[in-house]
Design an enzyme around this catalytic site. Structure first.
Site, PDB file in Angstrom:
ATOM      1  N   CYS A   1       0.867  -1.167   0.000  1.00 47.80           N
ATOM      2  CA  CYS A   1       0.000   0.000   0.000  1.00 47.80           C
ATOM      3  C   CYS A   1       0.912   1.227   0.000  1.00 47.80           C
ATOM      4  CB  CYS A   1      -0.910  -0.020   1.223  1.00 47.80           C
ATOM      5  SG  CYS A   1      -2.343   1.051   1.055  1.00 47.80           S
TER       6      CYS A   1
ATOM      7  N   CYS B   1      -4.105  -0.673  -2.859  1.00 40.70           N
ATOM      8  CA  CYS B   1      -4.526   0.677  -3.236  1.00 40.70           C
ATOM      9  C   CYS B   1      -3.962   0.977  -4.618  1.00 40.70           C
ATOM     10  CB  CYS B   1      -4.095   1.722  -2.208  1.00 40.70           C
ATOM     11  SG  CYS B   1      -2.334   2.089  -2.170  1.00 40.70           S
TER      12      CYS B   1
ATOM     13  N   CYS C   1       4.431   0.058  -7.738  1.00 40.46           N
ATOM     14  CA  CYS C   1       4.941  -1.219  -7.253  1.00 40.46           C
ATOM     15  C   CYS C   1       6.313  -1.516  -7.840  1.00 40.46           C
ATOM     16  CB  CYS C   1       3.971  -2.344  -7.619  1.00 40.46           C
ATOM     17  SG  CYS C   1       4.449  -3.951  -6.972  1.00 40.46           S
TER      18      CYS C   1
END
Length: 143
Positions: free
Chosen positions: A8, A80, A87
């Site tokens: 997240c 999220c 990422c």
């Protein structure tokens, strides 16, 4: 041993809730980690609402995703949209899964504690389904 990473943005709420539930439902079948792309501490309301459901995450820490680049994860779950977009690339064959949950405490017209409880319950359902469908009951050797 199955290794799961939950990502997240801040590693303060959604990823912490998911880590707690995934580890709870997986038991010894998995090692579950959580991290953020911009960590800023575990939210006390996350600790509180998990304790209300009998899960202690008070010992959790807020970690940066880069700390886990050397771990061969089987699953990387982003919870999220911002984390999905930022990422890091993991040098493994991890299956990536995205499931965006509302940012608890920031839902219009809903007080922070109620919001945390609502998101907690959504994440609990997701985590239970994930473990049921993705992890074998018996983690012993295949015959």
């Amino acid at each position: 041993m199955i290794r799961i990473l939950v990502l997240c943005t801040g590693n303060s709420a959604r990823s912490q809730l998911a880590q707690g539930y995934l580890q709870h439902f997986a038991g010894s079948r998995a090692e579950v980690y959580s991290a953020g792309v911009a960590p800023h501490g575990v939210n006390p309301l996350a600790v509180q609402v998990m304790a209300e459901d009998g899960i202690d995450i008070a010992h959790h820490t807020s970690n940066h995703a880069d700390e886990y680049l050397d771990i061969p994860f089987d699953y990387v779950i982003t919870v999220c949209d911002n984390a999905r977009e930022q990422c890091p690339i993991y040098p493994s064959n991890a299956t990536t899964i995205h499931h965006s949950f509302p940012d608890p405490g920031h839902q219009p017209g809903v007080d922070a504690l109620t919001s945390f409880r609502q998101v907690r319950d959504q994440i609990k359902d997701f985590a239970q389904d994930f473990i049921t469908t993705r992890l074998p009951e018996n983690d012993g050797p295949a015959h």
